[in-house]
Design a protein around this motif. Structure first.
Motif, PDB file in Angstrom:
ATOM      1  N   SER A 260      55.224  38.218  84.349  1.00 42.24           N
ATOM      2  CA  SER A 260      56.583  38.059  84.894  1.00 42.24           C
ATOM      3  C   SER A 260      56.591  37.463  86.297  1.00 42.24           C
ATOM      4  N   LEU A 261      55.399  37.300  86.879  1.00 44.49           N
ATOM      5  CA  LEU A 261      55.336  36.780  88.253  1.00 44.49           C
ATOM      6  C   LEU A 261      56.034  35.433  88.385  1.00 44.49           C
ATOM      7  N   GLU A 262      55.805  34.582  87.361  1.00 40.86           N
ATOM      8  CA  GLU A 262      56.412  33.243  87.374  1.00 40.86           C
ATOM      9  C   GLU A 262      57.938  33.371  87.528  1.00 40.86           C
ATOM     10  N   ALA A 263      58.500  34.213  86.698  1.00 37.75           N
ATOM     11  CA  ALA A 263      59.957  34.413  86.749  1.00 37.75           C
ATOM     12  C   ALA A 263      60.386  35.014  88.086  1.00 37.75           C
ATOM     13  N   LEU A 264      59.567  35.925  88.613  1.00 36.94           N
ATOM     14  CA  LEU A 264      59.880  36.565  89.905  1.00 36.94           C
ATOM     15  C   LEU A 264      59.941  35.517  91.018  1.00 36.94           C
ATOM     16  N   PHE A 265      58.943  34.639  91.021  1.00 38.81           N
ATOM     17  CA  PHE A 265      58.909  33.577  92.030  1.00 38.81           C
ATOM     18  C   PHE A 265      60.147  32.698  91.928  1.00 38.81           C
ATOM     19  N   GLN A 266      60.506  32.312  90.715  1.00 40.57           N
ATOM     20  CA  GLN A 266      61.659  31.428  90.538  1.00 40.57           C
ATOM     21  C   GLN A 266      62.939  32.113  91.020  1.00 40.57           C
ATOM     22  N   ARG A 267      63.038  33.421  90.716  1.00 41.34           N
ATOM     23  CA  ARG A 267      64.206  34.175  91.128  1.00 41.34           C
ATOM     24  C   ARG A 267      64.328  34.195  92.665  1.00 41.34           C
ATOM     25  N   TYR A 268      63.201  34.425  93.322  1.00 44.20           N
ATOM     26  CA  TYR A 268      63.209  34.459  94.789  1.00 44.20           C
ATOM     27  C   TYR A 268      63.565  33.094  95.363  1.00 44.20           C
ATOM     28  N   LYS A 269      63.015  32.055  94.768  1.00 44.97           N
ATOM     29  CA  LYS A 269      63.298  30.707  95.280  1.00 44.97           C
ATOM     30  C   LYS A 269      64.777  30.364  95.105  1.00 44.97           C
ATOM     31  N   THR A 270      65.298  30.761  93.945  1.00 44.31           N
ATOM     32  CA  THR A 270      66.725  30.509  93.698  1.00 44.31           C
ATOM     33  C   THR A 270      67.590  31.265  94.712  1.00 44.31           C
ATOM     34  N   ALA A 271      67.119  32.448  95.105  1.00 48.77           N
ATOM     35  CA  ALA A 271      67.877  33.264  96.066  1.00 48.77           C
ATOM     36  C   ALA A 271      67.704  32.759  97.502  1.00 48.77           C
ATOM     37  N   GLY A 272      66.942  31.675  97.668  1.00 44.50           N
ATOM     38  CA  GLY A 272      66.835  31.070  98.997  1.00 44.50           C
ATOM     39  C   GLY A 272      65.602  31.474  99.787  1.00 44.50           C
ATOM     40  N   TRP A 273      64.695  32.195  99.159  1.00 41.23           N
ATOM     41  CA  TRP A 273      63.484  32.605  99.870  1.00 41.23           C
ATOM     42  C   TRP A 273      62.417  31.517  99.764  1.00 41.23           C
ATOM     43  N   TRP A 274      61.701  31.378 100.845  1.00 43.54           N
ATOM     44  CA  TRP A 274      60.533  30.524 100.908  1.00 43.54           C
ATOM     45  C   TRP A 274      59.352  31.434 100.626  1.00 43.54           C
TER      46      TRP A 274
END
Lengths: 338, 278
Positions: free
Chosen positions: A11-25
């Motif tokens: 699920s890490l892949e999805a977690l990363f995408q979620r964070y990026k979408t939320a504006g996190w670097w």
């Protein structure tokens, strides 16, 4: 009470995408030539795998090796000072070790000691920590001698511990709750998971209480400090890889039209660090500079700022070109009597 | 968003005095008059002075807090920044941030006598206190100043030394090292510690302030001890290299004591507790 959840490693892949979408670097361990450091990543596949520890610490995310404190211009009407452009964005540091997560408390203590260091805090307030507990350690690791441990949650917002093909996720802080909430459906209940069996074993290498007791009385023991530092080259590598070293220099970099006042890393190991213009140097030999390094971290900071200036990451000893081993040196001091 | 603590005040050089070979005094006024009106400091504090493009340098505030509207600093041309400062003219803009550090507890000295002992370029940190005390002269008993330099030319604040002398309510003794006198020199000839010993100022209810090169301090302190000056009533200031001035850059500490935060003013009693790292 720290809330616990479980998450599949896939699920890490999805977690990363979620964070990026939320504006996190996202900054995470990356290989750069011969070394590993924290760099921007897009997906978990970019993260350097299997590391015990990165060569460089994540410190530069909040204290860059070089930064502009402000800019100035020379114009018709004299000098004009302009604040450096706000450059930091909300950043998740992913995959740092528990020792590194604890290190930020030491930086915070210095940069908020009476006066608030705005250039530092501007970055610091935008950083979150998703750490990964250590399932392996090497002979240089000594987190357990400095009050930490391979599964220590202090300083992390989320701490992930690999348990088979899953992570045990510990939600440590308010910000951690926010980070878990962004991707709530990736997490499940953690019942039946136990992280203890999945953590590395890091032996205690010196008695911290004993060291703290002995160290302040060793200032004038020249022979001890000479013995400890005889092979020190004063290269400063220890300070540059250290997650808690904050000592800095301030210099102007400019042309005749204008420029910037910059802050850059410095090291107490350098002979120029304390050199007066007159030629007098209060720490004129390397043994005095090594003494300062040890004293600052293990005597002065605990006494003045109530925080230890070391988290036992072992980087200084791994990086030392003449194989000085801090934990071994501290053990010698602790056992040297008063 | 709070203020950037590294951003200096812009200061206009209002006046320059050539004090001695290589030594100048600047009078600085705030370009932002409102900031200047809000600015407060106390005797003993220091600041970081900067020439934009050359960097910052640390020295004391040499003027008295009783004189508002401006700051003065006195510096010797030694390194990159002080050389650039010396190149400045009246009207030029330089940077100043501060005030930093602790202060001389002048308010606790009321009713006491005050003895100032300084050597060479170390009169500036005491000049701040001297004017502060003289501007409140009636609150103190005897005021004495013993000041020495290598030669007559090297004495700083020559006009002020005359002014203090002419007041009549201050005892001013100036001295130059043997060989540093001129044919018309009317002051003492001899090193500061020797002159202090000869004059043997009374230690009764007296605060002593000693600033000078390390060698002068080293030989003056035993003289004061012999004259029974109390260690907690004998003050000096320490200088160590600084970059931030606010306890963060990590270089001015003497053991666990940070000169920038815990100092620069120390009593002899405090000084004796410090390790030799200054």
């Amino acid at each position: 009470m720290i809330e616990q959840k479980r998450m599949s490693t896939t699920s890490l892949e999805a977690l990363f995408q979620r964070y990026k979408t939320a504006g996190w670097w996202i900054l995470a361990p990356r290989a750069e030539g011969d070394i590993t450091t924290f760099g921007e990543v897009d997906s978990p596949g970019d993260v350097a795998a299997g590391l015990i520890q990165t060569t460089l610490s994540p410190k530069s995310a909040v204290l860059p090796i070089w930064e502009e404190l402000f800019r100035f211009r020379r114009g018709e009407s004299g000098i004009e000072v302009v604040e450096a452009a706000e450059s930091s964005v909300p950043t998740i540091i992913f995959g740092l070790r528990p020792c590194d997560a604890r290190a930020f408390a030491a930086l915070d203590a210095v940069f908020t000691w009476d006066s608030q260091d705005e250039p530092y805090l501007a970055r610091r307030n935008k950083v979150a920590f998703v750490s990964i507990a250590c399932n392996q350690a090497d002979d240089y690791c000594f987190c357990t001698s400095t009050g930490g441990g391979p599964g220590d949650t202090a300083g992390s917002d989320l701490l992930l511990t690999g348990v088979g093909d899953e992570y045990l996720v510990e939600v440590v802080t308010e910000r951690g709750v926010e980070l878990a909430g962004i991707a709530g459906e990736l997490f499940g209940p953690a019942e039946g998971m136990d992280k203890a069996a999945h953590l590395a074993s890091v032996p205690v290498r010196f008695d911290l209480d004993r060291l703290r007791q002995v160290l302040p009385k060793t200032f004038d023991r020249e022979e001890l400090w000479i013995d400890q530092s005889l092979r020190c080259l004063g290269c400063g590598a220890c300070a540059y890889v250290c997650p808690t070293c904050v000592c800095f220099d301030i210099q102007d970099e400019a042309t005749r039209h204008g420029g910037a006042r910059v802050r850059c890393w410095d090291s107490c190991g350098f002979s120029l660090f304390t050199l007066h213009t007159s030629g007098h140097n209060p720490r004129e030999v390397q043994s005095h500079r090594w003494r300062q390094r040890v004293m600052h971290k293990f005597a002065y900071m605990p006494e003045r700022l109530q925080v230890l200036g070391c988290v036992g990451c072992g980087r200084c000893s791994r990086a030392c070109p003449v194989d000085m081993n801090l934990a071994e040196h501290l053990a010698v001091i602790a056992e040297s009597g008063e | 968003m709070s203020e950037n603590i590294y951003r200096p005040y812009l200061m206009r050089i209002a006046h320059i005095v050539d004090e001695a070979p290589g030594i100048k005094t600047f009078r600085l006024t705030f370009q932002d008059e409102e900031a200047g009106a809000r600015f407060r400091f106390k005797a003993g504090q220091f600041g970081l002075y900067s020439v934009f493009g050359q960097g910052e340098s640390t020295f004391c505030i040499a003027s008295s807090p009783t004189r508002s509207g401006y700051l003065e600093c006195t510096f010797r041309t030694m390194g990159r920044v002080t050389t650039a400062l010396a190149d400045c003219d009246v009207g030029d803009i330089i940077g100043f941030r501060g005030p930093y550090g602790n202060t001389f507890p002048i308010e606790t000295w009321e009713g006491k006598s005050i003895l100032f002992i300084a050597g060479g370029i170390a009169l500036p940190p005491l000049r701040c206190v001297i004017w502060n005390v003289l501007d409140l002269r009636e609150r103190f008993k005897d005021v004495s100043i013993i000041y020495g330099a290598r030669s007559v030319a090297d004495l700083v604040y020559k006009h002020e030394l005359e002014e203090w002398h002419a007041r009549g309510d201050v005892r001013v003794i100036t001295t130059v090292d043997p060989g540093g006198e001129t044919p018309d020199w009317s002051g003492e000839i001899g090193f500061v510690p020797t002159v202090v010993e000869q004059i043997a100022p009374s230690s009764a209810d007296t605060v002593a302030l000693v600033c000078g090169p390390p060698i002068m301090i080293k030989f003056t302190l035993p003289v004061l001890e012999k004259l029974r000056f109390a260690k907690n009533m004998t003050y000096t200031t320490l200088e160590n290299r600084m970059k931030c001035g606010i306890g963060k850059c990590g270089r001015c500490n003497v053991g666990k004591v940070f000169v920038c935060k815990d100092g620069p003013v120390f009593t002899l009693e405090e000084l004796e507790e410090l390790p030799e790292e200054y």
